[in-house]
Design a protein around this motif. Structure first.
Motif, short mmCIF file in Angstrom:
data_model
loop_
_atom_site.label_atom_id
_atom_site.label_comp_id
_atom_site.label_asym_id
_atom_site.label_seq_id
_atom_site.Cartn_x
_atom_site.Cartn_y
_atom_site.Cartn_z
N ASP A 18 95.30 12.26 14.46
CA ASP A 18 94.03 11.60 14.19
C ASP A 18 94.22 10.62 13.04
OD1 ASP A 18 92.03 12.88 15.99
OD2 ASP A 18 92.72 14.72 15.02
N ARG A 44 90.77 6.51 27.90
CA ARG A 44 91.00 7.47 26.82
C ARG A 44 90.63 8.87 27.26
NH1 ARG A 44 88.29 5.76 21.81
NH2 ARG A 44 89.21 7.72 21.11
N ARG A 48 84.59 11.22 27.58
CA ARG A 48 83.35 11.94 27.25
C ARG A 48 82.19 11.58 28.17
NH1 ARG A 48 83.73 13.32 20.84
NH2 ARG A 48 85.92 12.77 20.53
N PHE A 75 89.80 20.39 28.72
CA PHE A 75 90.53 19.14 28.45
C PHE A 75 91.41 18.79 29.65
CE2 PHE A 75 89.91 19.67 23.70
CZ PHE A 75 89.50 18.38 23.42
N ARG A 79 91.27 15.61 32.68
CA ARG A 79 92.32 14.71 33.19
C ARG A 79 92.42 14.82 34.70
NH1 ARG A 79 94.10 15.78 27.99
NH2 ARG A 79 94.97 17.83 28.37
N ARG A 100 95.58 8.92 24.24
CA ARG A 100 95.76 10.38 24.34
C ARG A 100 95.85 10.86 25.79
NH1 ARG A 100 95.32 12.86 19.61
NH2 ARG A 100 93.88 12.11 18.04
N GLY A 105 96.76 17.40 24.57
CA GLY A 105 96.26 18.67 25.09
C GLY A 105 97.13 19.83 24.62
N PHE A 108 97.54 20.01 20.40
CA PHE A 108 96.38 20.52 19.66
C PHE A 108 96.13 21.99 19.98
CE2 PHE A 108 94.29 17.17 17.17
CZ PHE A 108 95.06 16.08 17.52
N1 NYM Z 1 92.22 16.63 21.92
C1 NYM Z 1 92.34 15.57 22.77
C2 NYM Z 1 92.60 17.91 22.33
O1 NYM Z 1 92.49 18.86 21.57
N2 NYM Z 1 93.07 18.09 23.59
C3 NYM Z 1 93.21 17.05 24.48
O2 NYM Z 1 93.64 17.26 25.63
C4 NYM Z 1 92.81 15.73 24.06
C5 NYM Z 1 92.92 14.58 25.00
O3 NYM Z 1 90.34 15.91 20.77
N3 NYM Z 1 91.16 15.45 17.57
C6 NYM Z 1 91.63 16.43 20.59
C7 NYM Z 1 92.33 15.45 19.72
C8 NYM Z 1 91.23 14.83 18.87
C9 NYM Z 1 89.96 15.12 19.64
O4 NYM Z 1 90.00 12.86 20.42
C10 NYM Z 1 89.19 13.92 20.11
P1 NYM Z 1 89.60 11.36 19.98
O5 NYM Z 1 90.80 10.55 20.35
O6 NYM Z 1 89.35 11.43 18.49
O7 NYM Z 1 88.36 11.02 20.77
#
Ligand code: NYM
Length: 212
Positions: A18, A44, A48, A75, A79, A100, A105, A108
């Motif tokens: 981030d 992206r 959302r 998540f 996809r 991302r 995925g 995190f």
């Molecule tokens: N994130 C993003 C995940 O935990 N798993 C995933 O599969 C994806 C695509 O979501 N902190 C987390 C990473 C970010 C958060 O992403 C939101 P963004 O790019 O800040 O909208």
């Protein structure tokens, strides 16, 4: 060899912690590709806008609580619901720049303590990127950049773990750019890598699937 009929767009993924500059760079990259006459779209994840994406968004902003496994699968589902559109866009010659993907995925969720192989499993069969560019930044530097926005995961200790997981995931399609360089330098390096990749896809490099 790949004749004209196998020509397709490239699947390019940007990853990083981030505040590493992914979003800014992906916007610039798409604009630059279009200027050079390539058709390109910015995508992206999480997306959302879908109903799954809205559940994710509500979780990230702490408006809802979900079990760690459940949010991981959401998540992934987010996809999967875009997979067929992704494939048809690529086959129609459009290059997709994706802010991302599966690596976020896995990186995190496993930073929360979930088993990394368990995290990879639902990603198997999604389209494999032709190029993954990781914008590399020390977690401390990222934290200094205008501060975190207060969403879930935006904490230094957590981001350090995510960074370690990215290192484990690095494969042959990964390229690293030093995200501490001036923005214009990052932009230039990124564009060069991507143009190279776009060319091999135009020449008919076959699409493949994760996890490879
Ligand atoms: N994130 C993003 C995940 O935990 N798993 C995933 O599969 C994806 C695509 O979501 N902190 C987390 C990473 C970010 C958060 O992403 C939101 P963004 O790019 O800040 O909208």
């Amino acid at each position: 060899r790949g004749g004209k009929e196998d020509s397709r767009g490239a699947l390019v993924v940007l990853e990083g912690l981030d505040r590493c500059g992914k979003t800014t760079q992906s916007i610039r990259l798409v604009a630059n590709l279009e200027k050079l006459g390539h058709s390109a779209e910015l995508w992206r994840f999480p997306d959302r806008t879908t109903s799954v994406g809205q559940m994710i968004s509500s979780y990230l902003s702490n408006k809802s609580q979900l079990d760690d496994h459940t949010i991981h699968l959401l998540f992934s589902a987010n996809r999967w619901e875009k997979r067929s559109l992704m494939e048809s866009k690529l086959k129609s010659g459009i290059t997709l720049v994706v802010d991302r993907y599966s690596y976020s995925g896995v990186a995190f969720s496993s930073a929360k303590g979930l088993d990394i192989e368990w995290c990879k499993a639902p990603e198997i069969g999604l389209l494999a990127p032709d190029l993954v560019v990781c914008l590399d930044i020390p977690p401390e530097k990222a934290a200094e950049r205008g501060g975190y926005g207060g969403e879930r995961y935006e904490q230094l200790e957590f981001q350090k773990k995510v960074g370690q997981n990215y290192q484990v995931l690095r494969g042959p399609t990964w390229k690293i750019i030093d995200a501490c360089l001036p923005m214009e330098d990052v932009e230039e390096q990124l564009q060069e890598m991507v143009l190279d990749c776009v060319k091999t896809c135009q020449e008919g490099k076959p699409l493949s699937c994760l996890w490879s």
